[in-house]
Design a protein around this motif. Sequence first.
Motif, mmCIF file in Angstrom:
data_model
loop_
_atom_site.group_PDB
_atom_site.id
_atom_site.type_symbol
_atom_site.label_atom_id
_atom_site.label_comp_id
_atom_site.label_asym_id
_atom_site.label_seq_id
_atom_site.Cartn_x
_atom_site.Cartn_y
_atom_site.Cartn_z
ATOM 1 N N PRO A 17 0.810 -1.234 0.000
ATOM 2 C CA PRO A 17 0.000 0.000 0.000
ATOM 3 C C PRO A 17 0.838 1.276 0.000
ATOM 4 C CG PRO A 17 -0.868 -1.559 1.599
ATOM 5 C CD PRO A 17 0.426 -2.142 1.084
ATOM 6 N N ARG A 18 1.968 1.284 0.692
ATOM 7 C CA ARG A 18 2.809 2.478 0.739
ATOM 8 C C ARG A 18 3.408 2.766 -0.648
ATOM 9 N NH1 ARG A 18 6.400 1.798 5.306
ATOM 10 N NH2 ARG A 18 4.681 2.644 6.507
ATOM 11 N N ARG A 19 3.896 1.715 -1.312
ATOM 12 C CA ARG A 19 4.433 1.898 -2.671
ATOM 13 C C ARG A 19 3.309 2.282 -3.633
ATOM 14 N NH1 ARG A 19 7.179 -2.857 -1.669
ATOM 15 N NH2 ARG A 19 5.934 -3.981 -3.192
ATOM 16 N N TRP A 20 2.122 1.686 -3.453
ATOM 17 C CA TRP A 20 0.989 2.024 -4.320
ATOM 18 C C TRP A 20 0.680 3.509 -4.224
ATOM 19 C CZ3 TRP A 20 -3.724 4.322 -4.180
ATOM 20 C CH2 TRP A 20 -4.565 4.126 -5.290
ATOM 21 N N ARG A 21 0.648 4.062 -3.006
ATOM 22 C CA ARG A 21 0.368 5.494 -2.819
ATOM 23 C C ARG A 21 1.436 6.357 -3.482
ATOM 24 N NH1 ARG A 21 -1.493 3.725 2.054
ATOM 25 N NH2 ARG A 21 0.407 4.235 3.191
ATOM 26 N N ARG A 22 2.697 5.955 -3.371
ATOM 27 C CA ARG A 22 3.786 6.713 -4.000
ATOM 28 C C ARG A 22 3.638 6.703 -5.520
ATOM 29 N NH1 ARG A 22 9.547 5.011 -2.279
ATOM 30 N NH2 ARG A 22 10.040 6.813 -3.563
ATOM 31 N N VAL A 23 3.302 5.550 -6.087
ATOM 32 C CA VAL A 23 3.109 5.442 -7.536
ATOM 33 C C VAL A 23 1.905 6.281 -7.954
ATOM 34 C CG1 VAL A 23 2.449 3.871 -9.409
ATOM 35 C CG2 VAL A 23 4.257 3.208 -7.813
ATOM 36 N N PHE A 24 0.810 6.194 -7.193
ATOM 37 C CA PHE A 24 -0.403 6.957 -7.514
ATOM 38 C C PHE A 24 -0.106 8.459 -7.530
ATOM 39 C CE2 PHE A 24 -4.379 9.108 -6.391
ATOM 40 C CZ PHE A 24 -5.216 8.612 -7.370
ATOM 41 N N LYS A 25 0.592 8.957 -6.498
ATOM 42 C CA LYS A 25 0.928 10.390 -6.418
ATOM 43 C C LYS A 25 1.806 10.804 -7.592
ATOM 44 C CE LYS A 25 0.639 11.202 -1.455
ATOM 45 N NZ LYS A 25 1.422 11.284 -0.220
ATOM 46 N N LEU A 54 11.520 7.200 -12.891
ATOM 47 C CA LEU A 54 11.017 7.496 -11.548
ATOM 48 C C LEU A 54 10.268 6.299 -10.959
ATOM 49 C CD1 LEU A 54 9.841 11.161 -12.149
ATOM 50 C CD2 LEU A 54 11.743 10.437 -10.681
ATOM 51 N N LEU A 55 9.476 5.620 -11.789
ATOM 52 C CA LEU A 55 8.752 4.435 -11.323
ATOM 53 C C LEU A 55 9.725 3.325 -10.917
ATOM 54 C CD1 LEU A 55 5.862 4.379 -13.940
ATOM 55 C CD2 LEU A 55 5.604 4.727 -11.470
ATOM 56 N N GLU A 56 10.807 3.182 -11.693
ATOM 57 C CA GLU A 56 11.823 2.164 -11.380
ATOM 58 C C GLU A 56 12.384 2.364 -9.977
ATOM 59 O OE1 GLU A 56 13.265 -0.441 -13.232
ATOM 60 O OE2 GLU A 56 11.731 -0.182 -14.765
ATOM 61 N N GLY A 57 12.448 3.624 -9.540
ATOM 62 C CA GLY A 57 12.969 3.927 -8.215
ATOM 63 C C GLY A 57 12.005 3.623 -7.087
ATOM 64 N N ILE A 58 10.758 3.374 -7.426
ATOM 65 C CA ILE A 58 9.732 3.125 -6.395
ATOM 66 C C ILE A 58 9.369 1.648 -6.304
ATOM 67 C CG2 ILE A 58 7.321 3.554 -5.721
ATOM 68 C CD1 ILE A 58 7.529 6.283 -7.113
ATOM 69 N N ILE A 59 9.181 1.014 -7.448
ATOM 70 C CA ILE A 59 8.592 -0.332 -7.436
ATOM 71 C C ILE A 59 9.582 -1.415 -7.008
ATOM 72 C CG2 ILE A 59 6.920 0.310 -9.221
ATOM 73 C CD1 ILE A 59 8.517 -1.551 -11.138
ATOM 74 N N ASN A 60 9.018 -2.506 -6.574
ATOM 75 C CA ASN A 60 9.770 -3.712 -6.245
ATOM 76 C C ASN A 60 9.473 -4.709 -7.370
ATOM 77 O OD1 ASN A 60 10.373 -6.333 -5.338
ATOM 78 N ND2 ASN A 60 10.071 -5.747 -3.203
ATOM 79 N N HIS A 61 10.493 -5.005 -8.174
ATOM 80 C CA HIS A 61 10.277 -5.835 -9.363
ATOM 81 C C HIS A 61 9.799 -7.250 -9.049
ATOM 82 C CE1 HIS A 61 11.531 -3.149 -12.581
ATOM 83 N NE2 HIS A 61 12.367 -2.637 -11.697
#
Length: 77
Positions: A17-25, A54-61
Motif C-alpha cells: 500500500p505504501r508503494r501504491w500510494r507513491r506510484v499513484f501520487k 522514476l517508477l523504477e525507483g519506487i517499485i519492487n520488481h
Amino acid sequence: AMETEHLYLVAYDIGDPRRWRRVFKLMKGYGEWLQLSVFQCRLSRRRQAELVQLLEGIINHAHDHIVFVDVGPADQV
C-alpha cells in the motif's frame, strides 16, 4: 519543432500500500486518473522515459507490475 506526444494507458499492480500510494501520487503528475490503478497520459518520448525512470525507483520488481500501452500519437486519438 515540438516533440510529438503519444497517448499511453498505464496500468499497475503494486503489492504494498505504501508503494501504491507513491506510484499513484507520481502518476497524478503525469496523466489523468481513469480508475483504480489506470492512468491515461499524453507524454513526449522524454517525459515517458523520465516517468519510467522514476517508477523504477519506487517499485519492487519481485512484487509489482506496471504496463505502458502506447495508443499512438496523441493528436490522432
